[in-house]
Write an enzyme that holds these catalytic residues in place. Sequence first.
Site, PDB file in Angstrom:
ATOM      1  N   ILE A  55     -52.770  19.640  92.426  1.00 16.01           N
ATOM      2  CA  ILE A  55     -52.790  18.183  92.583  1.00 16.01           C
ATOM      3  C   ILE A  55     -51.963  17.826  93.805  1.00 16.01           C
ATOM      4  CG2 ILE A  55     -52.226  15.963  91.524  1.00 16.01           C
ATOM      5  CD1 ILE A  55     -52.186  17.343  88.814  1.00 16.01           C
ATOM      6  N   SER A  56     -50.920  18.608  94.007  1.00 10.80           N
ATOM      7  CA  SER A  56     -49.987  18.271  95.077  1.00 10.80           C
ATOM      8  C   SER A  56     -49.219  19.516  95.501  1.00 10.80           C
ATOM      9  CB  SER A  56     -49.028  17.198  94.544  1.00 10.80           C
ATOM     10  OG  SER A  56     -47.832  17.197  95.266  1.00 10.80           O
ATOM     11  N   GLY A  58     -45.857  20.214  97.506  1.00 16.86           N
ATOM     12  CA  GLY A  58     -44.715  19.502  98.088  1.00 16.86           C
ATOM     13  C   GLY A  58     -43.681  20.441  98.659  1.00 16.86           C
ATOM     14  N   ASP A 188     -34.983   8.599  92.797  1.00 13.27           N
ATOM     15  CA  ASP A 188     -36.037   8.665  93.812  1.00 13.27           C
ATOM     16  C   ASP A 188     -37.189   7.767  93.380  1.00 13.27           C
ATOM     17  OD1 ASP A 188     -37.367   9.436  96.134  1.00 13.27           O
ATOM     18  OD2 ASP A 188     -38.176  11.267  95.257  1.00 13.27           O
ATOM     19  N   ASP A 205     -41.541  12.587  88.331  1.00 11.79           N
ATOM     20  CA  ASP A 205     -40.625  13.201  89.296  1.00 11.79           C
ATOM     21  C   ASP A 205     -39.160  12.894  88.975  1.00 11.79           C
ATOM     22  OD1 ASP A 205     -40.088  14.776  91.454  1.00 11.79           O
ATOM     23  OD2 ASP A 205     -40.833  13.387  92.979  1.00 11.79           O
TER      24      ASP A 205
HETATM   25  P1  ADP Z   1     -42.664  16.006  94.371  1.00 15.92           P
HETATM   26  O1  ADP Z   1     -42.834  14.588  94.864  1.00 15.92           O
HETATM   27  O2  ADP Z   1     -41.228  16.384  94.260  1.00 15.92           O
HETATM   28  O3  ADP Z   1     -43.467  16.993  95.124  1.00 15.92           O
HETATM   29  P2  ADP Z   1     -43.861  15.041  91.878  1.00 15.92           P
HETATM   30  O4  ADP Z   1     -43.355  15.305  90.508  1.00 15.92           O
HETATM   31  O5  ADP Z   1     -43.733  13.647  92.376  1.00 15.92           O
HETATM   32  O6  ADP Z   1     -43.190  16.103  92.858  1.00 15.92           O
HETATM   33  O7  ADP Z   1     -45.373  15.468  91.899  1.00 15.92           O
HETATM   34  C1  ADP Z   1     -46.138  15.419  93.087  1.00 15.92           C
HETATM   35  C2  ADP Z   1     -47.456  14.692  92.846  1.00 15.92           C
HETATM   36  O8  ADP Z   1     -48.184  15.334  91.816  1.00 15.92           O
HETATM   37  C3  ADP Z   1     -47.272  13.256  92.362  1.00 15.92           C
HETATM   38  O9  ADP Z   1     -47.191  12.372  93.433  1.00 15.92           O
HETATM   39  C4  ADP Z   1     -48.511  13.020  91.534  1.00 15.92           C
HETATM   40  O10 ADP Z   1     -49.574  12.650  92.366  1.00 15.92           O
HETATM   41  C5  ADP Z   1     -48.794  14.389  90.964  1.00 15.92           C
HETATM   42  N1  ADP Z   1     -48.267  14.566  89.594  1.00 15.92           N
HETATM   43  C6  ADP Z   1     -47.049  15.038  89.244  1.00 15.92           C
HETATM   44  N2  ADP Z   1     -46.910  15.103  87.917  1.00 15.92           N
HETATM   45  C7  ADP Z   1     -48.077  14.669  87.397  1.00 15.92           C
HETATM   46  C8  ADP Z   1     -48.577  14.509  86.058  1.00 15.92           C
HETATM   47  N3  ADP Z   1     -47.834  14.824  84.999  1.00 15.92           N
HETATM   48  N4  ADP Z   1     -49.823  14.030  85.903  1.00 15.92           N
HETATM   49  C9  ADP Z   1     -50.582  13.710  86.976  1.00 15.92           C
HETATM   50  N5  ADP Z   1     -50.183  13.847  88.240  1.00 15.92           N
HETATM   51  C10 ADP Z   1     -48.941  14.322  88.466  1.00 15.92           C
HETATM   52 MN    MN Z   2     -42.741  12.705  93.943  1.00 10.55          MN
END
Ligand code: ADP
Ligand code: MN
Length: 251
Positions: A55-56, A58, A188, A205
């Site tokens: 999904i992401s 980072g 954050d 997050d």
């Molecule tokens: P970081 O910003 O530190 O990389 P995040 O926890 O914000 O980590 O996760 C990154 C991205 O992944 C989020 O912006 C969101 O789009 C997606 N994401 C994270 N956790 C979930 C979840 N439980 N369900 C759906 N999407 C999620």
């Molecule tokens: Mn995030």
Amino acid sequence: DRIARRQDREFAEFRKRLKDNERFKLDDGAFDDATYAAIYKLVEDGYVGAFGGPISTGKEANVYEALDHDGGDVAVKVYRINASNFKQMRGYLEGDPRFEGIRGDKKAVVLSWTRKEFSNLQRAREAGVRVPEPIAVQRNVLVMELIGQEGDAAPTLNDVDVDNPETAYEVVREYIRRLYDAGLVHGDLSEYNLVVYDGELVVIDVGQAVTIHHNKHDEYLRRDCRNVANFFARQGADADPESLYDYVVEN
Ligand code: ADP
Ligand code: MN
């Protein structure tokens, strides 16, 4: 002994499958052997069945979609042991009574950080804040409820048209206050860490979220209030950082 050898072989096969999975190629070597082992344990324990795509990806972590053993959707967040900013991460653990006396090296910091996100999710949930339900944590890997649907993870607030900014602002205001009443400051919080799904706003997050024991918790709270109020003011809501802060800390 024979069992141990068989387990080693199964693990080696599992790791190879994950490594060969096209979707994991995106991880650019973020996974060390111990991370594969942690994922394997989560599979054995039944929390994770099949992996979907990322999904992401980072700086600190990658987030993947996955299915659990019953075919339900989960999100799997894998922290990088080699996080380049681990010194910053270490700062967010300071003063936290839950992580007193942890070692200061990279690995210890990242493992504590992962557990911290898990326990912050639990605490936020108990405080009545909508967050992904925490499901399991193993080493640097966190399994939680997927917000959205498999193949269609929900967008963050910055990516949607906000129909009713006044109402959305009130909801987020209440979340910040409830977190604070439970002794937590997100640290954050912004439109990038709020997911919109099914008419709900979901806070995500929370790894960096600090307890009110942290010597910078007030600074972080003011920053969260600034980010959130300024975002909603831009959307047309009657919002400003000072009155948000006052609302959160008043008893
Ligand atoms: P970081 O910003 O530190 O990389 P995040 O926890 O914000 O980590 O996760 C990154 C991205 O992944 C989020 O912006 C969101 O789009 C997606 N994401 C994270 N956790 C979930 C979840 N439980 N369900 C759906 N999407 C999620
Ligand atoms: Mn995030």
